[in-house]
Design an enzyme around this catalytic site. Structure first.
Site, PDB file in Angstrom:
ATOM      1  N   SER A 130       0.224 -76.052 -17.741  1.00 46.06           N
ATOM      2  CA  SER A 130      -1.214 -76.198 -17.496  1.00 46.06           C
ATOM      3  C   SER A 130      -1.460 -76.377 -16.001  1.00 46.06           C
ATOM      4  O   SER A 130      -0.539 -76.706 -15.250  1.00 46.06           O
ATOM      5  CB  SER A 130      -1.711 -77.440 -18.245  1.00 46.06           C
ATOM      6  OG  SER A 130      -2.949 -77.884 -17.745  1.00 46.06           O
ATOM      7  N   TYR A 136      -3.140 -85.871 -21.639  1.00 47.14           N
ATOM      8  CA  TYR A 136      -2.843 -84.426 -21.570  1.00 47.14           C
ATOM      9  C   TYR A 136      -2.179 -84.095 -20.229  1.00 47.14           C
ATOM     10  O   TYR A 136      -1.154 -83.414 -20.180  1.00 47.14           O
ATOM     11  CB  TYR A 136      -4.153 -83.645 -21.727  1.00 47.14           C
ATOM     12  CG  TYR A 136      -3.997 -82.143 -21.700  1.00 47.14           C
ATOM     13  CD1 TYR A 136      -3.643 -81.445 -22.850  1.00 47.14           C
ATOM     14  CD2 TYR A 136      -4.214 -81.407 -20.538  1.00 47.14           C
ATOM     15  CE1 TYR A 136      -3.507 -80.055 -22.828  1.00 47.14           C
ATOM     16  CE2 TYR A 136      -4.081 -80.036 -20.506  1.00 47.14           C
ATOM     17  CZ  TYR A 136      -3.740 -79.356 -21.657  1.00 47.14           C
ATOM     18  OH  TYR A 136      -3.604 -77.989 -21.644  1.00 47.14           O
TER      19      TYR A 136
END
Ligand code: NAI
Length: 260
Positions: A145, A158
């Site tokens: 990510s 996250y």
């Protein structure tokens, strides 16, 4: 002459989190190029639906595997090997997010995100890696990510899970390099999927996203296919431990409102 440099034809490819979004698009990309693809996720019905829709190559196979359940990872790895032979490429896509301020994150929120994005990804890599190392061959691709590089606000669990995934990619590459098992990552930019659709339907978010992405668009799941094929193919034979940012240039630099 057919150039085999980027070929994945004949590979057995396991896409964890392949029922929708980025995983589904990557699975479709491998199907189209002649790989035997197995998609796994938590829900048998959505897997079957997706498998039925991914036409144009070898029929896609499915298996339920919740990466938050270690015994399902072990059982699935054994079953897939038994049924389809050695896995050539593992694509570690399964991931979730809960957006909230760090002070509001509950222990349950933390465990939910980290158990899937980090612990699950690691245990899956390990279970498949064990067999790849024994066979002295294999490629693994972890879907990281932008948060692998720097955190976005209000997604702390996250962000830390994806940052750790970057280090996991390097750690496993270090350990398995001598065994001809390559481990790399893809860090997608802002991609329109079920996970992010609501977020990007906010005009202010969209404007910010476009203004900060040099290519001036949000990504599509299909934008990840080229990097995945590359990382699974002989074209990346001397590459391991790297995470490719496929982000329309988002991480290339800072945008600022200087008059053009
Ligand atoms: P999505 O929500 O559309 O798809 C997620 C997939 O993972 C689904 O197939 C879902 O069934 C599966 N999954 C979720 N929990 C699971 C579990 N416990 N066990 C097995 N499978 C599970 O999400 P999207 O957007 O396609 O994201 C896929 C990956 O890409 C995630 O790891 C996400 O963090 C990452 N990513 C997404 C970005 C985006 O903008 N959409 C940007 C950067 C990374």
């Amino acid at each position: 002459m057919t150039d085999s440099l980027f070929s994945v034809a004949g590979q057995v490819v396991w896409v964890s989190g392949g029922s929708r979004g980025i995983g589904r698009a990557i699975a479709a990309g491998f199907v189209k190029r002649g790989a035997q693809v197995i998609i796994t996720s938590r829900d048998a019905d959505s897997l079957a639906k997706t498998a039925g829709e991914l036409q144009g190559g070898k029929p896609v196979q499915t298996h339920v595997c919740d990466v938050a359940a270690p015994e399902q990872i072990r059982e699935t790895a054994a079953a897939l090997w038994e049924q389809y032979g050695p896995i050539d490429t593992l694509v570690n896509v399964a991931g979730v997010n809960r957006r909230k301020a760090a002070l509001d994150v509950t222990e349950e929120d933390f465990d939910f995100v980290v158990d899937i994005n980090l612990k699950g990804a690691f245990l899956l890599s390990q279970e498949v890696g064990r067999r790849m190392v024994a066979r002295q061959s294999g490629a693994q691709i972890n879907i990281a990510s932008l948060n692998t590089d720097r955190p976005l606000k209000n997604v702390a669990p996250y962000a830390l899970s994806k940052a750790a995934m970057g280090q996991m990619t390097r750690s496993l590459a270090m350990e398995w390099g001598p065994h001809q098992v390559r481990v790399n990552g893809i860090a997608p930019g802002f991609i329109l999927t079920d996970l992010t659709e609501k977020l990007w339907s906010d005009p202010a978010m969209r404007e910010w996203g476009l203004a900060n992405t040099p290519q001036r668009r949000l990504g599509l799941p299909e934008d990840m296919v080229g990097a995945a094929i590359f990382l699974a193919s002989p074209a990346s034979a001397f590459m391991t431990g790297q995470t490719l940012y496929v982000d329309g240039g988002f991480t290339a630099g800072w945008s600022w409102p200087i008059p053009e």
